[in-house]
Design an enzyme around this catalytic site. Structure first.
Site, PDB file in Angstrom:
ATOM      1  N   GLU A  33       0.806  -1.156   0.049  1.00  0.00           N
ATOM      2  CA  GLU A  33      -0.022   0.093   0.117  1.00  0.00           C
ATOM      3  C   GLU A  33       0.794   1.205  -0.029  1.00  0.00           C
ATOM      4  O   GLU A  33       1.805   1.307   0.762  1.00  0.00           O
ATOM      5  CB  GLU A  33      -1.006  -0.167   1.103  1.00  0.00           C
ATOM      6  CG  GLU A  33      -2.121   0.475   0.979  1.00  0.00           C
ATOM      7  CD  GLU A  33      -3.108  -0.181  -0.101  1.00  0.00           C
ATOM      8  OE1 GLU A  33      -2.997   0.134  -1.177  1.00  0.00           O
ATOM      9  OE2 GLU A  33      -3.650  -1.335   0.218  1.00  0.00           O
ATOM     10  N   HIS A  34       0.606   2.151  -0.768  1.00  0.00           N
ATOM     11  CA  HIS A  34       1.004   3.439  -0.914  1.00  0.00           C
ATOM     12  C   HIS A  34       2.547   3.252  -1.187  1.00  0.00           C
ATOM     13  O   HIS A  34       3.598   3.928  -0.885  1.00  0.00           O
ATOM     14  CB  HIS A  34       1.080   4.216   0.521  1.00  0.00           C
ATOM     15  CG  HIS A  34      -0.147   4.868   0.493  1.00  0.00           C
ATOM     16  ND1 HIS A  34      -0.783   6.026  -0.180  1.00  0.00           N
ATOM     17  CD2 HIS A  34      -1.190   4.624   1.233  1.00  0.00           C
ATOM     18  CE1 HIS A  34      -1.911   6.598   0.162  1.00  0.00           C
ATOM     19  NE2 HIS A  34      -2.108   5.579   0.996  1.00  0.00           N
ATOM     20  N   SER A 125     -11.674   1.099  -5.491  1.00  0.00           N
ATOM     21  CA  SER A 125     -11.307   1.587  -6.774  1.00  0.00           C
ATOM     22  C   SER A 125     -12.255   1.607  -7.800  1.00  0.00           C
ATOM     23  O   SER A 125     -12.090   1.488  -9.227  1.00  0.00           O
ATOM     24  CB  SER A 125     -10.010   0.918  -7.428  1.00  0.00           C
ATOM     25  OG  SER A 125      -8.927   1.238  -7.226  1.00  0.00           O
ATOM     26  N   ASP A 171      -4.110   0.535  -9.628  1.00  0.00           N
ATOM     27  CA  ASP A 171      -5.420   0.290  -9.840  1.00  0.00           C
ATOM     28  C   ASP A 171      -6.173  -0.120 -11.343  1.00  0.00           C
ATOM     29  O   ASP A 171      -6.867  -0.938 -11.652  1.00  0.00           O
ATOM     30  CB  ASP A 171      -6.437   1.171  -9.186  1.00  0.00           C
ATOM     31  CG  ASP A 171      -6.016   1.775  -7.681  1.00  0.00           C
ATOM     32  OD1 ASP A 171      -5.486   0.828  -7.224  1.00  0.00           O
ATOM     33  OD2 ASP A 171      -6.412   2.792  -7.203  1.00  0.00           O
ATOM     34  N   TYR A 221      -3.671  12.251  -0.060  1.00  0.00           N
ATOM     35  CA  TYR A 221      -3.127  11.676  -0.953  1.00  0.00           C
ATOM     36  C   TYR A 221      -1.922  12.342  -1.614  1.00  0.00           C
ATOM     37  O   TYR A 221      -0.645  11.888  -1.640  1.00  0.00           O
ATOM     38  CB  TYR A 221      -4.050  11.119  -1.890  1.00  0.00           C
ATOM     39  CG  TYR A 221      -3.423   9.924  -2.996  1.00  0.00           C
ATOM     40  CD1 TYR A 221      -3.308   8.397  -2.362  1.00  0.00           C
ATOM     41  CD2 TYR A 221      -2.839  10.054  -3.952  1.00  0.00           C
ATOM     42  CE1 TYR A 221      -2.923   7.497  -3.349  1.00  0.00           C
ATOM     43  CE2 TYR A 221      -2.187   9.311  -4.765  1.00  0.00           C
ATOM     44  CZ  TYR A 221      -2.225   8.115  -4.523  1.00  0.00           C
ATOM     45  OH  TYR A 221      -1.544   7.001  -5.186  1.00  0.00           O
TER      46      TYR A 221
HETATM   47  C1  GLA Z   1      -5.147   4.549  -4.515  1.00  0.00           C
HETATM   48  C2  GLA Z   1      -4.253   4.911  -5.620  1.00  0.00           C
HETATM   49  C3  GLA Z   1      -3.475   3.880  -5.777  1.00  0.00           C
HETATM   50  C4  GLA Z   1      -2.669   3.535  -4.625  1.00  0.00           C
HETATM   51  C5  GLA Z   1      -3.496   3.271  -3.412  1.00  0.00           C
HETATM   52  C6  GLA Z   1      -2.621   3.231  -2.343  1.00  0.00           C
HETATM   53  O1  GLA Z   1      -5.886   3.558  -4.632  1.00  0.00           O
HETATM   54  O2  GLA Z   1      -5.022   5.177  -6.909  1.00  0.00           O
HETATM   55  O3  GLA Z   1      -2.459   4.238  -7.260  1.00  0.00           O
HETATM   56  O4  GLA Z   1      -1.452   4.436  -4.421  1.00  0.00           O
HETATM   57  O5  GLA Z   1      -4.260   4.445  -3.340  1.00  0.00           O
HETATM   58  O6  GLA Z   1      -1.727   2.054  -2.299  1.00  0.00           O
END
Ligand code: GLA
Length: 382
Positions: A33-34, A125, A171, A221
């Site tokens: 994640e991230h 997503s 995503d 974000y």
């Molecule tokens: C969102 C973003 C992704 C990713 C996640 C965190 O879903 O669209 O690209 O960075 O957050 O992992």
């Protein structure tokens, strides 16, 4: 089900039959994640919920007319001179058309009707699914010569330039390229990926929707993306490394006097999370779900304490899950500040967890909703 709904609505709103109907899935991220916007590793899988889009051509024009069944709203604009809409949902389909046009693909006007069976704004997503469904539908409608990996980049660019979120590529990649019963190990630098067979039986992989909308996430974000860039700048004083992917904990330690505490924590998360993704891939391949579950717990702790993208509701869901014997692990997923968790449970642990979720509503005033999903197929025509 959605197919008939979008078909009928398309006829009703636009007075013509759709030429193509496309479904694109949402995703969960098992771990990583991230890390994607720091060119790291991720391990997402597509879920069986997503967005269905019906489209037809408007020849010789650059008009996009979009009807959202969920918002019960129609928007019309010219993609050739589109800026940004205050109705944010419209920026996703419009952004995709605008970027395709800007890149020189020969597309005409398009009527779009869409609906989702995926909860929105909770980290599954839905927005990438909308971008991908629209991009793929336009590709099919106008027979564009563009690969799915290129389409993923178009969708990401739309999000950067039109939606104004500096998202990574995870995503869009999984929604375009997923295959049933597999998850995707993706290297976000080379964009090479492996599809890993993924079957959690006899355990249940459970998604819990906290029903806390991650409204703050757009600005927060982008703040995290900037903090990672800041970390690279500081760490790079002697070297020319490009992203956090290139650094180790030792590099961080050496520079500790120069790095502000919050930036150090963000960097530590990314460095260790990348290690966890590589280990997770091995554990999944050898069906070692206990070790995999421990990584989920470590990932959550790191997102909570170092990356600071969790919230009290997500922490409660994770702590409750992992306090139950037979829950192998749990963590928040997606951008954070609300949204969903995932967890791996035995039958008995799952029954126990469901009982405990009643308390969640008493404490926080939101109802937690659970879904069980198997790894599903990427975008396709219906
Ligand atoms: C969102 C973003 C992704 C990713 C996640 C965190 O879903 O669209 O690209 O960075 O957050 O992992």
């Amino acid at each position: 089900m959605e197919t008939e709904i979008v078909r009928k609505k398309h006829q009703e709103i636009f007075g013509c039959d759709p030429e193509i109907i496309v479904f694109a899935p949402g995703r969960i991220n098992l771990i990583g994640e991230h890390t994607d916007y720091s060119e790291g590793f991720v391990l997402p899988m597509a879920i069986d919920m997503g967005i269905t889009v019906a489209v037809s051509k408007i020849p010789d024009s650059s008009v996009i007319a979009v009807f959202s069944i969920d918002f019960d709203q129609k928007m019309v604009a010219l993609y050739s001179d589109f800026g940004r809409s205050k109705d944010n949902w419209f920026n996703y389909p419009m952004g995709v058309a605008k970027i395709l046009h800007k890149k020189g693909y020969n597309i005409g006007g398009i009527r779009i009707t869409f609906a989702g069976n995926i909860p929105q704004g909770v980290g599954l997503s839905s927005s990438a699914a909308l971008e991908v469904a629209v991009a793929f539908a336009i590709k099919e409608l106008y027979s564009l010569n563009i690969s799915n990996t290129e389409l993923a980049k178009v969708c990401q660019q739309a999000e950067h330039e039109v939606v104004e979120v500096q998202c990574g590529i995870m995503d869009q990649y999984i929604s375009l390229l997923a295959q049933k019963n597999t998850c995707m190990f993706l290297d976000c630098r080379s964009l090479k990926y492996e599809l890993i067979p993924c079957n959690f039986a006899p355990y249940h992989l459970i998604i819990t929707n906290s029903n806390v909308l991650h409204k703050l996430s757009q600005s927060k974000y982008n703040e995290r993306v900037n903090e990672c860039a800041e970390a690279v700048k500081i760490l790079n004083s002697s070297d020319q490394k490009k992203s956090l992917r290139d650094f180790s904990l030792e590099d961080l330690e050496k520079m500790k006097a120069l790095i502000p505490e919050n930036i150090k924590k963000r960097a530590r998360h990314v460095i260790l999370e990348n290690e966890r993704v590589k280990k997770a891939k091995e554990f999944l391949t050898s069906n070692d779900f206990e070790s995999f579950g421990k990584l989920l717990n470590e990932s959550h702790a790191s997102l909570r304490d170092d990356y600071e993208v969790s919230c009290k509701e997500l922490d409660w869901l994770v702590e409750t899950a992992i306090s139950i014997k037979g829950c192998l692990g749990s963590r928040m997923i997606g951008a954070g500040f609300g949204g969903c968790t995932i967890g791996l449970f035995t039958d008995e642990a799952l029954s126990e967890y469901k009982k405990k979720l009643g308390e969640y509503e008493e404490i926080f005033g939101y109802r937690a909703v659970i879904y069980e999903s198997t790894p599903s197929e990427g975008v396709h025509c219906l």
